[in-house]
Design an enzyme around this catalytic site. Structure first.
Site, short mmCIF file in Angstrom:
data_model
loop_
_atom_site.label_atom_id
_atom_site.label_comp_id
_atom_site.label_asym_id
_atom_site.label_seq_id
_atom_site.Cartn_x
_atom_site.Cartn_y
_atom_site.Cartn_z
N HIS A 58 0.82 -1.21 0.00
CA HIS A 58 0.00 0.00 0.00
C HIS A 58 0.86 1.26 0.00
CE1 HIS A 58 -3.85 2.04 0.77
NE2 HIS A 58 -3.13 2.89 1.51
N HIS A 100 -10.44 2.51 -0.29
CA HIS A 100 -10.56 2.09 1.12
C HIS A 100 -11.33 0.78 1.15
CE1 HIS A 100 -10.03 4.11 5.25
NE2 HIS A 100 -8.88 3.88 4.68
#
Lengths: 223, 735
Positions: B51, B97
């Site tokens: 990420h 998300h």
């Protein structure tokens, strides 16, 4: 014309209403921070929409005890015109300047859409220029409620400012967006110098935004 | 990694639990010249996960075009920046998300919105619009209803409270997201070109300031979680999801923008994924300096927090700044006014190390370059699957009488029906600058106090991306471009949110590589660069990956808002024309998927030369006030687009189609097409202009009546279409 717009932490329609007032009246409203304690020289006080203090408690409950609100109540009781829009309406109810309660929409969802309202009281300084008007609502707790006794009092005393209606001005259950008692969208105080309403006239005050019916409420008071 | 190779004092399981591979740990030891302590291990884990490090994607992302005349800031900062004239810039980015939203939909989605808003106002921009791209599993999946309701409520809960309008987006349902939904949030902000703020720390000795909320134990390891696959126990990961506080974010927004008016901020970075760790390292790395932080000074919400916890917490609504020391008290007073924390927690140093002290003890000392420049970067193996082949669809199997029933079934379907139930839960009008509301091709938001606006659209067709990743990647870019054109704006740039499965699987990596290649081709040809973005990999549950989903958010400029275009039909008697050629490409269409329950055949190909020519022609027509409404023809084909124009304008149409294979003409998904409404007076002019530009144009029919009529044979009332089009979500969620 000296207009004041109260700014709480979490207010988010303060700028929108200031823009509308500037456009309609030609004069700049003064923004008043919630920690201030004076509203002298006010011709109009606006309590704008938003989520004052986050509204993590009952909507408007914390704002109704903020430093500036005591001055708002004082000025209202002296007869200065006060408008509470959306969260501002919720706050004015919490201060007991206006009667009744605003509970959760009967859909249990936030609703943002255009609605039609019509003025029930046609003589107050806020409502005399508006008949049927289109403007947006955007709220989660706009479902007006009052006891039988209170309702009778505000109806008998001509304190119902606006009701939700259809495009033709008929007050129907289908045109009630949130379950409000008797389709009530806005009310006045006993003396008719304080207005609270859930719809946002400041978002419907120019044709570029799709409608300018909202400006009549401001024109009515600012002229 | 096998036990026998392990030669370190640090427990192997501890390293594995931090998501680090054997060779990655080896390079940490080599870089430090010693084994890391626990706090340092946590920091490496946070910085080197997928990420934060983009280790699998970086090599390929470099292949995207990122520059252009109007690009002020490309990828690499908190958000991208484009010039929109008059000294104004638009600042935007989209971010995923996904993992948190699957575990806890309300908070996952809410903090997704909060995070992307911070990315934008960190740059000095006031956010003016939010959008979102959502993908859920099939509607009958037991989790879908709960996830849909929670995500929509969470997005609304955050955006409505902070008072930024949510003006558009997209939503799809497909079984490939049953175990892994996608929640991608985009924010656009407006700033002055000479007042953009960056994250590079500078000025040895300058104070490092922490502002916003206090730090708690929430969200520890969020970024590491977002870099792993899910299994049946993913519910247990709930504590890694952060909790949003939009009220505090509103205060932080106003306080930051107020301080930004002063010449006080030297560098600013929001604390997003991996919190204090990534923000401090980012600032130091960009500025090529060191930072020394005293963790004892960090405002804490919980007692006895350790250095490890403080560095890895993902508590929301926090920022890190380097400020001019002479402006410290001014800055402190602004944050005090907004009742927010303001603490000097460290200083800029010339050591190029990140040094963390706590209670007088050194808890970590890591050279910044090891964390950033030496971060792993992989060129993973990939396999490119053959695109799915064209199948022959035989006309004899279609009965013209089914056109209307098919149309009704399609516009009632979750993937094509009205999204009103969703966007009415979002305040899309606050800030009083929303010119085109949700439900059109692109949302249009006015630049406050001016007569210009920006058009914004998000798009992607995962079915195309799965069955032909190259064409799918091309299409995702082009679809936003078309939507922006159709609203009367000049497309300028995009942000991307690359949602894929596990990149360690060569076929998934192949999808990524091909989507990028397709996107790059469209971006280059259309002069429509990628200026910011985000990568979300490992979107898998129990080993099954999602469809490749490169969600694109495009932004365009309308210089004169009187030329804004919408999709709703405007008046009786006007003529409807189709721009672009229709061959009747029913392969891999919504028609096949919804009506025949088949996902097969070839993906429609985009000819970029024709695409550009048609788009520029439509934009010329709009700018010359020759059109009254415009709609691009997308998923579902011509008849779906026509119905949407009828429903939006509340007008009927009468269309004449002299084609043998009516279904293919009306529901085929050929690319590069638009429907335009022109007055009789301007019709000849439009035809002549099309001819001059070698643009294919066909007259389709007339506006009029209260029905949609095809060849006088088939008809349906607009009222019935509206009813069918708007019933799904309410029924589904009300059950």
């Amino acid at each position: 014309m000296k207009s004041k717009v109260i700014v709480f932490p979490g207010s988010n329609c303060d700028r929108d209403v200031a823009v509308a007032i500037r456009k309609i009246s030609g004069s700049e409203p003064q923004m008043v921070w919630h920690k201030e304690t004076s509203l002298s020289n006010s011709d109009l006080i606006i309590v704008p929409g938003g989520f004052s203090y986050g509204d993590y408690l009952r909507c408007g409950a914390i704002a109704s005890t903020s430093p500036i609100i005591y001055e708002v109540v004082k000025k209202a009781n002296e007869g200065v015109p006060v408008i509470g829009i959306c969260n501002g309406f919720q706050i004015l109810i919490e201060t007991s300047l206006l009667d009744g309660a605003l509970i959760r929409n009967n859909s249990l969802s936030f609703i943002c859409r255009d609605v039609y309202i019509k003025s029930e009281n046609q003589t107050s300084i806020f409502t005399k220029k508006t008949n049927i008007a289109k403007m947006p609502i955007a709220h989660n707790e706009g479902n007006y409620f009052a006891s039988d006794e209170t309702l009778k009092k505000i109806v008998d005393n001509d304190q119902v400012a606006f009701k939700y209606c259809n495009q033709e001005g008929e007050v129907t259950s289908h045109s009630n967006p949130n379950g409000s008692l008797e389709n009530i969208a806005g009310i006045l105080n006993d003396r008719k110098n304080v207005l609270g309403l859930m719809p946002h006239p400041e978002r419907a005050a120019e044709s570029a935004l799709g409608c300018e019916d909202g400006k009549y409420i401001f024109e009515s008071i600012l002229s | 990694m096998s036990i026998s190779n392990w030669k370190y004092n640090t427990e192997q399981s501890l390293v594995e639990n931090h998501g680090l591979k054997h060779d990655e740990f080896e390079s940490i030891v080599e870089g430090l010249g010693r084994e890391p302590n626990l706090t340092e291990l946590g920091i490496f884990s946070a910085m080197w996960n997928e990420h934060c490090s983009y280790k699998s994607s970086k090599y390929w992302l470099k292949k995207l075009p990122t520059s252009g005349d109007r690009v002020v800031q490309g990828p690499g900062e908190n958000a991208g920046v484009i010039d929109i004239d008059d000294g104004d810039v638009a600042v935007f980015k989209m971010e995923s998300h996904n993992h948190p939203s699957f575990i806890e939909p309300y908070q996952g989605a809410a903090t997704g919105v909060g995070g992307i808003l911070r990315d934008v106002f960190t740059m000095g921009a006031r956010p003016v619009a939010n959008l979102n791209a959502l993908r859920f599993g099939e509607i009958d999946h037991p989790k879908t209803k709960h996830l849909l309701s929670g995500v929509v409520e969470g997005i609304g809960g955050y955006g409505n409270c902070i008072g930024i309008p949510t003006v558009g987006g997209e939503v799809n349902f497909h079984p490939s997201y049953n175990g892994n939904i996608l929640v991608n949030a985009m924010t656009v902000g407006i700033a002055k070109k000479d007042k953009i703020f960056y994250s590079a720390a500078a000025g040895i000795g300058n104070p490092v300031v922490y502002v916003g909320s206090k730090t708690g134990r929430d969200g520890i390891h969020g970024a590491t979680m977002a870099s792993a696959e899910f299994d049946d126990d993913s519910e247990d990961k709930k504590p890694t999801v952060q909790v949003g506080d939009p009220f505090t974010e509103k205060l932080l927004l106003e306080a930051c923008l107020e301080l930004m008016k002063e010449e006080a901020i030297i560098a600013i970075q929001d604390m997003g994924a991996a919190g204090l760790t990534s923000s401090s390292i980012e600032m130091a790395s960009k500025g090529n300096v060191g930072l020394e932080i005293d963790l004892t000074k960090v405002p804490m919400r919980a007692q006895n927090m350790t250095a490890y916890e403080l560095m890895l917490s993902e508590s929301q609504e926090r920022m890190l700044m380097v400020i001019d020391p002479t402006k410290e008290s001014l800055a402190r007073n602004i944050f005090r006014k907004w009742d927010l924390e303001f603490e000097v927690i460290g200083k800029v140093t010339d050591t190029k190390n990140l040094v963390l002290n706590m209670n007088g003890k050194e808890e970590a000392c890591i050279p910044i370059n090891i964390l950033v420049e030496d971060a792993p970067e992989y060129q993973r193996d990939y396999i490119i699957r053959e695109p799915s082949k064209r199948i022959k669809i035989i006309q004899d199997q279609f009965d013209q009488k089914t056109i209307i029933p098919d149309l009704i079934e399609m516009i009632s379907h979750p993937n094509l029906c009205s999204r009103k139930w969703i966007w009415e839960q979002y305040d899309h009008m606050v800030m009083a600058d929303t010119i085109v509301r949700p439900g059109s091709d692109a949302a249009v938001v006015r630049v406050h106090g001016t007569n210009k606006g920006i058009a914004i659209s998000t798009d992607c067709s995962p079915i195309y991306c799965k069955h032909n990743s190259f064409e799918g990647g091309k299409h995702a870019i082009v679809e936003t471009w078309r939507n922006i054109i159709a609203s009367g704006a000049l497309p300028i740039a995009v942000t991307d949110c690359m949602n894929f499965g596990n990149p360690e699987k060569p076929e998934i990596m192949g999808e990524f590589v091909e989507c990028i290649r397709g996107m790059a081709e469209s971006c280059s040809y259309l002069n429509y660069p990628v200026i910011s973005g985000n990568v979300s990999l490992y979107n898998e549950t129990n080993g099954v990956g999602i469809y490749p989903t490169p969600a694109i958010g495009g932004v365009g400029l309308i210089k004169d808002l009187s030329k804004t275009m919408t999709i709703g039909l405007k008046n009786e008697g006007n003529i409807i024309c189709v721009i672009g050629e229709t061959s009747g490409h029913l392969n891999m269409s919504q028609y096949l998927s919804i009506i025949k329950n088949k996902e097969e055949g070839s993906v429609p190909e985009i000819n970029l030369e024709i695409e550009k020519k048609n788009g520029m022609f439509v934009l010329d027509c709009i700018e010359g006030h020759l059109t009254l409404s415009v709609h691009d023809i997308g998923e579902g084909g011509l008849l779906i687009a026509m119905s949407e124009m009828c429903m939006a304008g509340n007008f009927g149409v009468q269309i004449e189609v002299k084609k043998e294979f009516l279904h293919a003409y009306l529901f085929g998904e050929d690319q590069g097409r638009y429907l335009i409404e022109v007055s009789e007076k301007n019709y000849e002019k439009v035809i002549a202009l099309a001819k001059d530009n070698s643009v294919h144009i066909e007259k389709l029919g007339f506006v009029g009546g209260t029905d949609l009529k095809i060849n006088h044979l088939n008809k349906v009332s607009i009222a019935q279409l509206v009813e069918k089009n708007s019933e799904f979500f309410e029924k589904y969620t009300g059950e």
